[in-house]
Design a protein around this motif. Structure first.
Motif, PDB file in Angstrom:
ATOM      1  N   VAL A   1      -5.291   5.951   2.928  1.00  0.00           N
ATOM      2  CA  VAL A   1      -5.741   6.749   1.686  1.00  0.00           C
ATOM      3  C   VAL A   1      -6.512   5.676   0.823  1.00  0.00           C
ATOM      4  CG1 VAL A   1      -6.726   8.809   0.541  1.00  0.00           C
ATOM      5  CG2 VAL A   1      -3.997   8.682   2.213  1.00  0.00           C
ATOM      6  N   ASP A   2      -8.240   5.495   1.112  1.00  0.00           N
ATOM      7  CA  ASP A   2      -8.610   4.674   0.523  1.00  0.00           C
ATOM      8  C   ASP A   2     -10.190   5.007  -0.114  1.00  0.00           C
ATOM      9  OD1 ASP A   2      -8.040   1.490  -0.758  1.00  0.00           O
ATOM     10  OD2 ASP A   2     -10.104   2.281  -1.034  1.00  0.00           O
ATOM     11  N   ASP A   3     -11.233   5.265  -0.505  1.00  0.00           N
ATOM     12  CA  ASP A   3     -12.839   4.984  -0.302  1.00  0.00           C
ATOM     13  C   ASP A   3     -13.837   4.382  -0.274  1.00  0.00           C
ATOM     14  OD1 ASP A   3     -12.324   4.037  -2.687  1.00  0.00           O
ATOM     15  OD2 ASP A   3     -13.706   5.204  -4.494  1.00  0.00           O
ATOM     16  N   PHE A   4     -13.187   3.064   0.088  1.00  0.00           N
ATOM     17  CA  PHE A   4     -13.723   2.341   0.713  1.00  0.00           C
ATOM     18  C   PHE A   4     -13.627   1.254   2.081  1.00  0.00           C
ATOM     19  CE2 PHE A   4     -14.834   1.018  -4.069  1.00  0.00           C
ATOM     20  CZ  PHE A   4     -15.586   0.470  -3.983  1.00  0.00           C
ATOM     21  N   GLN A   5     -14.758   1.411   3.199  1.00  0.00           N
ATOM     22  CA  GLN A   5     -14.311   1.246   4.490  1.00  0.00           C
ATOM     23  C   GLN A   5     -13.790   0.031   4.576  1.00  0.00           C
ATOM     24  OE1 GLN A   5     -15.136   2.706   7.164  1.00  0.00           O
ATOM     25  NE2 GLN A   5     -14.198   1.161   8.052  1.00  0.00           N
ATOM     26  N   GLY A   6     -13.822  -1.238   3.911  1.00  0.00           N
ATOM     27  CA  GLY A   6     -14.059  -2.439   4.132  1.00  0.00           C
ATOM     28  C   GLY A   6     -12.738  -2.435   4.171  1.00  0.00           C
ATOM     29  N   MET A   7     -11.816  -1.646   2.480  1.00  0.00           N
ATOM     30  CA  MET A   7     -10.219  -1.805   2.680  1.00  0.00           C
ATOM     31  C   MET A   7      -9.406  -1.121   3.322  1.00  0.00           C
ATOM     32  SD  MET A   7      -8.615  -3.214  -0.096  1.00  0.00           S
ATOM     33  CE  MET A   7      -7.474  -3.220  -1.257  1.00  0.00           C
ATOM     34  N   ARG A   8      -9.704  -0.197   3.388  1.00  0.00           N
ATOM     35  CA  ARG A   8      -9.488   1.184   4.951  1.00  0.00           C
ATOM     36  C   ARG A   8      -8.999  -0.296   5.805  1.00  0.00           C
ATOM     37  NH1 ARG A   8     -12.568   5.221   3.069  1.00  0.00           N
ATOM     38  NH2 ARG A   8     -14.321   5.331   5.346  1.00  0.00           N
ATOM     39  N   SER A   9     -10.108  -0.268   6.690  1.00  0.00           N
ATOM     40  CA  SER A   9      -9.930  -1.710   7.788  1.00  0.00           C
ATOM     41  C   SER A   9      -8.915  -2.392   7.688  1.00  0.00           C
ATOM     42  CB  SER A   9     -10.849  -1.821   8.189  1.00  0.00           C
ATOM     43  OG  SER A   9     -12.289  -1.777   7.173  1.00  0.00           O
ATOM     44  N   MET A  10      -8.985  -2.996   6.393  1.00  0.00           N
ATOM     45  CA  MET A  10      -7.887  -3.895   6.349  1.00  0.00           C
ATOM     46  C   MET A  10      -6.988  -3.923   6.296  1.00  0.00           C
ATOM     47  SD  MET A  10      -8.046  -6.268   2.447  1.00  0.00           S
ATOM     48  CE  MET A  10      -6.457  -6.295   2.119  1.00  0.00           C
ATOM     49  N   MET A  11      -6.310  -2.856   5.361  1.00  0.00           N
ATOM     50  CA  MET A  11      -5.157  -2.083   5.551  1.00  0.00           C
ATOM     51  C   MET A  11      -4.367  -1.724   6.845  1.00  0.00           C
ATOM     52  SD  MET A  11      -3.891  -1.614   2.261  1.00  0.00           S
ATOM     53  CE  MET A  11      -3.709  -0.121   1.818  1.00  0.00           C
ATOM     54  N   ARG A  12      -5.798  -1.421   7.665  1.00  0.00           N
ATOM     55  CA  ARG A  12      -5.091  -0.730   9.081  1.00  0.00           C
ATOM     56  C   ARG A  12      -5.130  -1.867   9.825  1.00  0.00           C
ATOM     57  NH1 ARG A  12      -9.220   2.365  12.653  1.00  0.00           N
ATOM     58  NH2 ARG A  12     -10.307   0.059  12.469  1.00  0.00           N
ATOM     59  N   VAL A  21       4.753   7.241   5.917  1.00  0.00           N
ATOM     60  CA  VAL A  21       4.953   5.880   4.468  1.00  0.00           C
ATOM     61  C   VAL A  21       3.286   6.503   4.273  1.00  0.00           C
ATOM     62  CG1 VAL A  21       4.157   4.343   3.900  1.00  0.00           C
ATOM     63  CG2 VAL A  21       5.560   4.365   5.798  1.00  0.00           C
ATOM     64  N   VAL A  22       3.103   6.844   3.305  1.00  0.00           N
ATOM     65  CA  VAL A  22       1.501   7.452   2.792  1.00  0.00           C
ATOM     66  C   VAL A  22       0.759   5.659   1.921  1.00  0.00           C
ATOM     67  CG1 VAL A  22      -0.127   8.338   1.787  1.00  0.00           C
ATOM     68  CG2 VAL A  22       1.798   9.604   2.755  1.00  0.00           C
ATOM     69  N   LEU A  23      -0.055   5.439   1.884  1.00  0.00           N
ATOM     70  CA  LEU A  23      -1.202   4.005   1.138  1.00  0.00           C
ATOM     71  C   LEU A  23      -1.717   4.567   0.489  1.00  0.00           C
ATOM     72  CD1 LEU A  23      -0.433   1.040   3.453  1.00  0.00           C
ATOM     73  CD2 LEU A  23       0.865   1.330   1.898  1.00  0.00           C
ATOM     74  N   CYS A  24      -1.935   5.335  -0.358  1.00  0.00           N
ATOM     75  CA  CYS A  24      -2.402   5.594  -1.116  1.00  0.00           C
ATOM     76  C   CYS A  24      -3.356   4.767  -2.729  1.00  0.00           C
ATOM     77  CB  CYS A  24      -2.600   6.712  -1.528  1.00  0.00           C
ATOM     78  SG  CYS A  24      -3.561   7.823  -2.837  1.00  0.00           S
ATOM     79  N   ILE A  47       3.216   5.460  -1.677  1.00  0.00           N
ATOM     80  CA  ILE A  47       2.776   3.862  -2.186  1.00  0.00           C
ATOM     81  C   ILE A  47       1.744   3.598  -3.012  1.00  0.00           C
ATOM     82  CG2 ILE A  47       3.447   1.371  -1.429  1.00  0.00           C
ATOM     83  CD1 ILE A  47       5.166   1.468   0.341  1.00  0.00           C
ATOM     84  N   MET A  48       1.271   3.631  -4.118  1.00  0.00           N
ATOM     85  CA  MET A  48       0.589   3.798  -4.429  1.00  0.00           C
ATOM     86  C   MET A  48      -0.261   2.631  -4.705  1.00  0.00           C
ATOM     87  SD  MET A  48      -1.314   6.357  -5.664  1.00  0.00           S
ATOM     88  CE  MET A  48      -0.273   7.816  -6.873  1.00  0.00           C
ATOM     89  N   VAL A  49      -1.727   1.705  -4.410  1.00  0.00           N
ATOM     90  CA  VAL A  49      -2.046   1.177  -4.520  1.00  0.00           C
ATOM     91  C   VAL A  49      -3.604   0.246  -5.730  1.00  0.00           C
ATOM     92  CG1 VAL A  49      -3.322  -0.896  -3.294  1.00  0.00           C
ATOM     93  CG2 VAL A  49      -1.891   0.622  -2.577  1.00  0.00           C
ATOM     94  N   THR A  50      -3.135   0.234  -6.339  1.00  0.00           N
ATOM     95  CA  THR A  50      -3.819  -0.095  -7.698  1.00  0.00           C
ATOM     96  C   THR A  50      -3.972  -1.263  -8.413  1.00  0.00           C
ATOM     97  OG1 THR A  50      -3.817   0.904  -9.744  1.00  0.00           O
ATOM     98  CG2 THR A  50      -1.672  -0.106  -9.115  1.00  0.00           C
ATOM     99  N   ALA A  51      -5.308  -1.168  -8.711  1.00  0.00           N
ATOM    100  CA  ALA A  51      -6.105  -2.482  -9.898  1.00  0.00           C
ATOM    101  C   ALA A  51      -5.003  -2.813 -11.202  1.00  0.00           C
ATOM    102  CB  ALA A  51      -7.228  -2.062 -10.665  1.00  0.00           C
ATOM    103  N   GLU A  52      -4.477  -1.394 -11.501  1.00  0.00           N
ATOM    104  CA  GLU A  52      -3.328  -1.823 -12.436  1.00  0.00           C
ATOM    105  C   GLU A  52      -2.166  -0.966 -12.438  1.00  0.00           C
ATOM    106  OE1 GLU A  52      -5.387  -1.248 -16.171  1.00  0.00           O
ATOM    107  OE2 GLU A  52      -7.010  -0.159 -15.936  1.00  0.00           O
ATOM    108  N   LYS A  53      -1.185  -1.033 -13.563  1.00  0.00           N
ATOM    109  CA  LYS A  53      -0.598   0.026 -13.282  1.00  0.00           C
ATOM    110  C   LYS A  53      -0.857   1.316 -14.651  1.00  0.00           C
ATOM    111  CE  LYS A  53       3.497  -2.491 -14.939  1.00  0.00           C
ATOM    112  NZ  LYS A  53       4.890  -2.363 -14.493  1.00  0.00           N
TER     113      LYS A  53
END
Lengths: 540, 230
Positions: free
Chosen positions: A19-30, A61-64, A94-100
């Motif tokens: 789950v990510d709002d950026f297309q670039g990030m989604r494809s990189m993760m995939r 697994v959910v990578l969000c 699993i939360m992916v985040t710029a900061e906790k």
């Protein structure tokens, strides 16, 4: 059983959601997941899609991503997924985040992710974290499943079993175990375990847990000093603030409680629950401005959250009414009935509506609403907290229907014949209706009636007439399902019955139900954990 | 005195700008590492130019993260997350993060730790301290680095050692001053040391507090950075 030893085949056997709002990030993760061996990968770009997707298929697994643009954030998506039971104990989040954030790391345990990864993400890190989260889910699956099914004895046994060959999950197991002990009112056992943990290591969750034990056993001063130590040493440990405020409220130090909650709300600015609690305390103190601000913030924060709460709407409506703004109060009350589909909330909103009319001098409408309330409350009075019945009775009393009001008040007294706080509320309502003397007599008569039933049940048990005792208290329970004394005695007499006559499936189920109900109505009931202990000690 | 203009609260601007810069730098690091991974021969001129660039960008990134963390800790909004971590997993994480750069710089790294050990600390903070120390040593070493972790009476100790010239006396003194809690005037390494010392002190247990030590000598005779966590 096949042992899957290499990571690649493990990845290929699991399903993933990105789950990510950026297309670039989604494809990189995939691409990353594919490189690890994953085959079953879905992707979506916002919270609503994620909820829909999780509702449709089960993911391991959910990578969000935490920041999902406008609308819900990753934390709110997780809360909704858990709250609505869309994900069970087998899904690793699993939360992916710029900061906790505090909510993510130190928030309520039931809504924290299994792990979080700070950006920029690195292939090796993400791979180890996913593997670790999957392993943890697998190891704890049986325990969490048993706990979810309320099979606490089994869950505890499984915890002990796994703790024997402790490894990476020791802390997690200890947390689960202490939570199980607390939620089943095994306060002595919980206390021992917390003290054992604290003897080796100052961990905030264990110290907070120990404070919870003291709180539940009504030793508020000890609870307070422990919690003050925690927030002093671990200034961002949110749960300790929550319990400290709760403790201070309990001992009547409302302004101190408000101060603690303001601090806590600063640390977790997005928490719906904390803004609401702040509003309620401020309202209780008569600090209407702070209360109004907090409730308004609660509504805004709750907009995208499944944890939104009707309490803030009701509280805000009351403040508007107190500030002579009945029009807004009524508007809020009509919206709460639309937003929350529950009989209890509708009843509360109706009562509040009647009070607003009454306060603004519109007695015709106040009376009309009171009649609606009287009709509804008859049907659901046994299912709603007694406080709500008393509020309903107050409206009925003040709009002239003294007879129905009194009936309702007597019911509340009988269900809570030892609860001084509630009794004084009831007496207050009688006073408002100019029935002070009459009311007092009625209250005393009701209290006496219940106390006598109770005593007769206990005497029968003492005389050894256990069947009769069970029967008598069982009938009392049917009439008064919220009376904790009756529930406690019923469970106790049932235990005596089984100690004498052996195991009985019906009795054990009923006794457990009674004890669970007490734990819900009054978790600090002193004899509760003793009774739970006796129940568990029964053979078979 | 009505006409005195109130000074703007610069700290909030600084914090949000640092946050913004940090995000840009993160994108840059990802991009550079991708580019480096695409360069096939280990001995190309492009690689030789790129490696120092990556080092500088990482240094900026780690400084920004440190500034932001110090700001948050100062405002007590940093979510200090004291949990039990697997030393094995933690070290693997660190190694994978620094691997690229050390390889390009041709530095040999030796590593020694007990992978079955578990210890309580804040993963992100301690990882920030260790990465910073590694980066620093990588800059000053000749060609060797050693990262080790073991349990002692003081708790868990991380050692980062190199075969460079060692710390100059001024830095050793500064390090000493920080440990004493004395106000210090900074050299170029002030921020990193301040950050490391702050992180160490945030870790407390049973009346003991974490600490850092700088010394010369160690396994390879160069600089030696020690972090102790109770």
């Amino acid at each position: 059983m096949a042992i899957i030893s290499d990571a690649s085949s493990l990845f290929s056997s699991k399903s993933f959601l990105i789950v990510d709002d950026f297309q670039g990030m989604r494809s990189m993760m995939r691409e990353m997941l594919k490189a690890f061996g994953a085959k079953d990968i879905d992707m979506c770009s916002n919270g609503s899609e994620a909820i829909a997707q999780i509702g449709k298929s089960k993911y391991d697994v959910v990578l969000c991503d935490y920041n999902l643009g406008s609308g819900r954030n990753g934390q709110q998506v997780l809360e909704e997924a858990k709250f609505r039971n869309l994900i069970g104990p087998s899904t690793a989040w699993i939360m992916v985040t710029a900061e906790k954030t505090s909510e993510m790391v130190l928030g309520a345990a039931e809504y924290t992710p299994d792990d979080y990864i700070i950006k920029p993400i690195n292939e090796t890190t993400i791979k180890t974290r996913i593997l670790k989260a999957m392993a943890k889910k697998e190891a704890l699956f049986d325990i969490e499943k048993a706990a979810k099914a309320k099979n606490h004895t089994k869950a505890l046994a499984l915890c002990d079993e796994q703790l024997k060959n402790a490894g990476s999950n020791t802390t997690e197991l200890l947390r689960i175990k202490t939570n199980l002990l607390l939620s089943t009112s095994h306060y002595e056992g919980a206390k021992q375990l917390f003290e054992q943990i604290l003897a080796v290591r100052d961990v905030p969750w264990a110290k907070t847990g120990l404070a919870k034990v003291y709180f539940q056993t009504a030793d508020y001063d000890t609870a307070r000093s422990l919690l003050e130590e925690v927030v002093e040493e671990h200034r961002s440990y949110l749960e300790a603030y929550d319990w400290l405020a709760k403790t201070l409220e309990q001992i009547g130090e409302l302004s101190e409680a408000q101060r603690v909650l303001v601090r806590c709300a600063e640390l977790s600015p997005n928490s719906v629950m904390r803004q609401r609690t702040l509003g309620e305390i401020a309202q209780k103190r008569g600090d209407l401005d702070v209360a109004e601000k907090a409730f308004r913030k609660t509504l805004v924060l709750g907009e995208h959250s499944v944890l939104k709460t009707h309490h803030a709407y009701l509280g805000l409506a009351k403040i508007c009414s107190d500030k002579n703004n009945p029009a807004e109060a009524l508007k809020i009350l009509s919206s709460v009935q639309k937003e929350f589909d529950s009989a209890e909330t509708t009843l509360q909103a109706k009562v509040a509506e009647g009070m607003v009319y009454r306060k603004s001098g519109d007695l015709v409408n106040a009376k009309k609403v009171a009649q609606e309330v009287a009709a509804t409350v008859k049907e659901i009075a046994n299912r709603v907290p007694s406080q709500i019945s008393v509020e309903a009775a107050e409206l009925m009393m003040e709009t002239g229907d003294k007879e129905s009001a009194s009936e309702l008040l007597q019911m509340a007294v009988k269900n809570n014949h030892e609860d001084e706080k509630l009794i004084s509320l009831v007496n207050g309502v009688y006073t408002k209706g100019n029935m002070q003397e009459e009311g007092k007599k009625l209250v005393e008569a009701s209290r006496k009636e219940v106390a006598e039933t109770n005593n007769r049940g206990i005497s029968l048990a003492r005389e050894g007439k256990l069947d009769d005792a069970v029967e008598m208290l069982r009938n009392a329970k049917t009439m008064l399902p919220n009376n904790t004394r009756i529930l406690m005695n019923l469970a106790y007499v049932m235990v005596l019955h089984m100690q004498k006559n052996g195991h009985n499936n019906t009795l054990i189920r009923e006794a457990r139900e009674s004890v669970d109900r007490v734990a819900k109505l009054n978790p600090s009931e002193k004899r509760l954990s003793q009774l739970v202990g006796m129940l568990e000690a029964l053979p078979g | 005195m009505d006409n005195i203009e109130q000074a703007p609260d610069i700290t909030a601007f600084l914090a949000s700008s640092i946050h913004d810069m940090k995000n840009s730098i993160s994108v840059l690091i990802n991009f550079m590492e991708d580019q480096l991974a695409d360069i096939e021969t280990q001995d190309s001129p492009a690689l030789r130019k790129m490696a120092p660039m990556l080092y500088e960008v990482k240094r900026v990134n780690s400084n920004l993260i440190q500034l932001l963390t110090i700001y948050k800790v100062g405002n007590t909004v940093y979510p200090f997350d004291l949990t039990e971590n697997s030393l094995g997993e933690f070290m693997e994480d660190i190694l994978s993060q620094s691997k690229h750069l050390l390889d390009y710089q041709g530095i040999q790294m030796e590593c020694e730790f007990d992978p079955d050990l578990y210890w309580y600390f804040d993963r992100e903070l301690v990882s920030g301290v260790i990465s910073h120390a590694l980066n620093n040593s990588a800059h000053y070493t000749q060609n060797k680095l050693r990262l080790s972790a073991h349990q002692t009476d003081a708790g868990l100790e991380f050692h980062i050692e190199d075969n460079g010239q060692g710390y100059p006396p001024s830095v050793l003194e500064t390090g000493h001053a920080i440990e004493q809690g004395v106000n210090f005037s900074t050299g170029s390494t002030g921020l990193g040391l301040y950050f490391s010392s702050m992180v160490a002190k945030m870790h407390k247990n049973q009346g003991k507090t974490g600490s850092i030590t700088l010394k010369n000598g160690g396994a390879y005779g160069g600089g030696c950075f020690i972090l102790r966590l109770p």
